[in-house]
Motif scaffolding. Structure first.
Motif, PDB file in Angstrom:
ATOM      1  N   PRO A 127       0.856  -1.094  -0.065  1.00  0.00           N
ATOM      2  CA  PRO A 127      -0.169   0.145  -0.149  1.00  0.00           C
ATOM      3  C   PRO A 127       0.923   1.282  -0.127  1.00  0.00           C
ATOM      4  N   GLU A 128       2.238   1.303   0.461  1.00  0.00           N
ATOM      5  CA  GLU A 128       2.970   2.292   0.472  1.00  0.00           C
ATOM      6  C   GLU A 128       3.838   2.620  -0.677  1.00  0.00           C
ATOM      7  N   MET A 129       3.404   1.822  -1.835  1.00  0.00           N
ATOM      8  CA  MET A 129       4.053   1.918  -3.107  1.00  0.00           C
ATOM      9  C   MET A 129       3.435   2.857  -4.212  1.00  0.00           C
ATOM     10  N   PRO A 130       3.914   3.810  -4.542  1.00  0.00           N
ATOM     11  CA  PRO A 130       3.430   4.569  -5.646  1.00  0.00           C
ATOM     12  C   PRO A 130       3.076   3.956  -6.766  1.00  0.00           C
ATOM     13  N   LEU A 131       2.119   4.023  -7.532  1.00  0.00           N
ATOM     14  CA  LEU A 131       1.737   3.403  -8.853  1.00  0.00           C
ATOM     15  C   LEU A 131       0.941   4.371  -9.795  1.00  0.00           C
ATOM     16  N   PHE A 132       1.473   4.357 -11.082  1.00  0.00           N
ATOM     17  CA  PHE A 132       1.038   5.125 -12.016  1.00  0.00           C
ATOM     18  C   PHE A 132       0.848   4.267 -13.175  1.00  0.00           C
ATOM     19  N   THR A 133      -0.232   4.468 -13.882  1.00  0.00           N
ATOM     20  CA  THR A 133      -0.735   3.656 -15.103  1.00  0.00           C
ATOM     21  C   THR A 133      -0.705   4.588 -16.363  1.00  0.00           C
ATOM     22  N   ILE A 134      -0.030   4.019 -17.700  1.00  0.00           N
ATOM     23  CA  ILE A 134      -0.142   4.728 -18.941  1.00  0.00           C
ATOM     24  C   ILE A 134      -0.565   3.430 -19.843  1.00  0.00           C
ATOM     25  N   HIS A 135      -1.774   3.064 -19.699  1.00  0.00           N
ATOM     26  CA  HIS A 135      -2.622   2.086 -20.272  1.00  0.00           C
ATOM     27  C   HIS A 135      -2.137   0.770 -20.076  1.00  0.00           C
ATOM     28  N   ASP A 136      -1.273   0.230 -20.894  1.00  0.00           N
ATOM     29  CA  ASP A 136      -0.652  -1.298 -20.572  1.00  0.00           C
ATOM     30  C   ASP A 136       0.599  -1.079 -19.740  1.00  0.00           C
ATOM     31  N   SER A 137       1.104  -0.139 -19.350  1.00  0.00           N
ATOM     32  CA  SER A 137       2.356   0.293 -18.628  1.00  0.00           C
ATOM     33  C   SER A 137       1.902   0.759 -17.271  1.00  0.00           C
ATOM     34  N   VAL A 138       2.866  -0.136 -16.398  1.00  0.00           N
ATOM     35  CA  VAL A 138       2.789   0.340 -15.022  1.00  0.00           C
ATOM     36  C   VAL A 138       4.094   0.928 -14.501  1.00  0.00           C
ATOM     37  N   SER A 139       4.156   1.896 -13.648  1.00  0.00           N
ATOM     38  CA  SER A 139       5.255   2.564 -13.050  1.00  0.00           C
ATOM     39  C   SER A 139       5.230   2.764 -11.780  1.00  0.00           C
ATOM     40  N   THR A 140       6.472   2.997 -11.255  1.00  0.00           N
ATOM     41  CA  THR A 140       6.489   3.233  -9.617  1.00  0.00           C
ATOM     42  C   THR A 140       7.895   4.147  -9.538  1.00  0.00           C
ATOM     43  N   THR A 141       8.280   4.149  -8.360  1.00  0.00           N
ATOM     44  CA  THR A 141       9.604   4.782  -8.085  1.00  0.00           C
ATOM     45  C   THR A 141      10.629   3.856  -8.028  1.00  0.00           C
ATOM     46  N   VAL A 142      12.166   4.063  -8.144  1.00  0.00           N
ATOM     47  CA  VAL A 142      13.069   3.357  -8.360  1.00  0.00           C
ATOM     48  C   VAL A 142      13.216   2.230  -7.311  1.00  0.00           C
ATOM     49  N   GLU A 143      13.128   2.390  -6.018  1.00  0.00           N
ATOM     50  CA  GLU A 143      13.159   1.505  -5.048  1.00  0.00           C
ATOM     51  C   GLU A 143      12.151   0.457  -5.100  1.00  0.00           C
ATOM     52  N   TYR A 144      11.119   0.408  -5.594  1.00  0.00           N
ATOM     53  CA  TYR A 144      10.219  -0.492  -5.881  1.00  0.00           C
ATOM     54  C   TYR A 144      10.109  -1.198  -7.159  1.00  0.00           C
ATOM     55  N   GLY A 145      11.237  -0.853  -7.876  1.00  0.00           N
ATOM     56  CA  GLY A 145      11.101  -1.550  -9.410  1.00  0.00           C
ATOM     57  C   GLY A 145      11.233  -3.039  -9.327  1.00  0.00           C
ATOM     58  N   GLU A 146      12.037  -3.435  -8.571  1.00  0.00           N
ATOM     59  CA  GLU A 146      12.289  -4.900  -8.617  1.00  0.00           C
ATOM     60  C   GLU A 146      10.771  -5.944  -8.144  1.00  0.00           C
ATOM     61  N   VAL A 147      10.308  -4.907  -7.203  1.00  0.00           N
ATOM     62  CA  VAL A 147       8.871  -5.395  -6.742  1.00  0.00           C
ATOM     63  C   VAL A 147       7.748  -5.430  -7.986  1.00  0.00           C
ATOM     64  N   LEU A 148       7.984  -4.400  -8.602  1.00  0.00           N
ATOM     65  CA  LEU A 148       6.938  -4.219  -9.859  1.00  0.00           C
ATOM     66  C   LEU A 148       7.297  -5.286 -10.802  1.00  0.00           C
TER      67      LEU A 148
END
Length: 458
Positions: free
Chosen positions: A389-410
């Motif tokens: 729940p603390e992980m920033p999430l942004f979507t651009i249609h079929d793409s999902v993004s977050t900040t770099v420290e959560y990159g491996e989780v995503l």
């Protein structure tokens, strides 16, 4: 005057935003429709505002408007177009003047009608989402190339200024319409990739993951869902097609098609191409690209404009991606030569696609986008948000993004949950926003492609 400046701002920016959409990006001053019901919910006397803007030669009604038969379409007048091209600082100055607590720029994103159902994504649109405004603005002023072409960018720069200003001034918005594509549209979905390197969240760089071959991937999911009577697509189909029409007529034709041996043979090849992640590369086996001076050229027939548009690509993959999107979304009576080449190689697969377009050409694109949206927005990102729940999430249609420290989780969870939803194994591709380098300076391009510049007289 009885008019309020903030509503003129809202109307003009709505026109700019719609002109800046994907479907209008090739047009310099596209004619766009404004939803009267939505406009009146914001501005009860919006017609008076529109009439005033027309009277003052700011906007104009396009010639193809017919009272009672077609929607009113608007575009900027030649006078305003000339001003926008002449001085790009006009829009910057005016928007900065409006950056005041006394002026309502936009309803808060929390007041959006789609906020509650999409809070896991929309709550991250806050003061921590920042763009390096000066850097992006200077970049716009200096840029001379876009999408591998050298041409007049003045009007594009007007739209680009609008995009970075909306993000800079925190003019956040969110829309999601189940009667159309059902995608979540925000200030980030309209932001050009050119400006991703300037965006951070909480001072952190952003990293994203794209679902490779997403539209072909969801086409495979659609076909297999029908084959296996998967109930997941029932609601999606009902949003696109009349239930009785689909069950009584379409389903019968679809079943006849997919049960044939000829279809199964074609589908086996197509499915392998898609799930292997190399469909666009493999398409060169049936479609010969036109290459000239290290560029790939494609002449795409635009049904809306009724003539061919020349597209230039420096990447074979990008060219074939454009060709495939034409195959998916053009009309069944198209004159596009690549459509007919592909249909000769996969007649039964294309025949199936044409069944989904029987009533309306746009139904098929709407269907695939609805599937994508339900998978990514309503399943994948919600599952991830529940775990982190603390992980920033942004979507651009079929793409999902977050900040770099959560990159491996995503990177781990995104394909896992896509697979849970579809039963297919997806391939995803990393996209570091900070690493984008779409703009190569003039000298470097001349060094890389001297023959092209000599040929074109630069």
């Amino acid at each position: 005057m009885k008019f309020k400046i903030e509503w003129f701002y809202y109307i003009v920016n709505t026109i700019l935003r719609k002109q800046n959409s994907y479907s209008n990006k090739e047009l310099e001053n596209a004619s766009i429709t404004l939803n009267a019901k939505i406009m009146r919910s914001w501005v009860s006397n919006c017609n008076e505002y529109m009439d005033w803007l027309i009277e003052k030669d700011v906007i104009e009604l396009t010639d193809n408007h017919s009272a009672g038969h077609s929607s009113r379409k608007y575009r900027f007048s030649e006078f305003i177009m000339g001003l926008l091209k002449k001085d790009l600082e006009i829009i910057v100055t005016e928007l900065e003047n409006l950056n005041s607590g006394n002026v309502i720029l936009e309803k808060s994103i929390q007041e959006s009608s789609v906020y509650a159902e999409n809070e896991h994504l929309l709550k991250w649109f806050n003061d921590k989402l920042v763009i390096d405004f000066e850097g992006a603005k200077n970049y716009i002023q200096d840029v001379i190339f876009y999408e591998s072409e050298y041409f007049d960018l003045k009007f594009k720069k007007v739209h680009w200024n609008y995009q970075i200003l909306a993000l800079h001034h925190k003019v956040f918005y969110a829309t999601r319409n189940e009667e159309s594509d059902f995608r979540l549209h925000t200030v980030l979905t309209s932001l050009k990739k050119l400006f991703k390197p300037f965006v951070t969240y909480g001072g952190r760089e952003i990293i994203g993951y794209d679902l490779k071959n997403s539209q072909p991937f969801f086409l495979v999911f659609l076909i297999e869902s029908i084959m296996n009577n998967n109930s997941k697509i029932d609601n999606i189909l009902s949003r696109t097609y009349n239930k009785s029409y689909y069950n009584s007529y379409m389903l019968q034709k679809i079943t006849q098609t997919i049960c044939s041996k000829e279809f199964q043979d074609e589908y086996e090849v197509f499915r392998f191409w898609v799930l292997d992640g190399r469909i666009y590369e493999n398409m060169t086996e049936i479609i010969a690209p036109d290459k000239h001076l290290r560029k790939y050229c494609n002449y795409k027939y635009d049904e809306r404009l009724n003539y061919k548009i020349r597209e230039i690509h420096y990447s074979l993959r990008n060219m074939m991606k454009g060709v495939f999107f034409t195959l998916l979304f053009c009309g069944v009576k198209t004159k596009d030569k690549h459509y007919h080449t592909f249909k000769r190689a996969f007649p039964n697969l294309v025949g199936l696609i044409e069944i989904f377009k029987m009533k309306k050409n746009s139904d098929f694109s709407k269907l695939l986008q609805n599937i994508e949206s339900e998978c990514i927005i309503d399943f994948v990102t919600k599952k991830i948000a529940e775990q982190y729940p603390e992980m920033p999430l942004f979507t651009i249609h079929d793409s999902v993004s977050t900040t770099v420290e959560y990159g491996e989780v995503l990177k781990t969870l995104m394909p896992y949950y896509i697979s849970q939803f579809t039963g297919l194994t997806p391939k995803i591709e990393e996209e570091k926003w900070k690493k984008h380098d779409y703009q190569v300076d003039y000298k470097k391009r001349v060094e890389l492609h001297p023959e092209w510049y000599a040929y074109n007289g630069f």
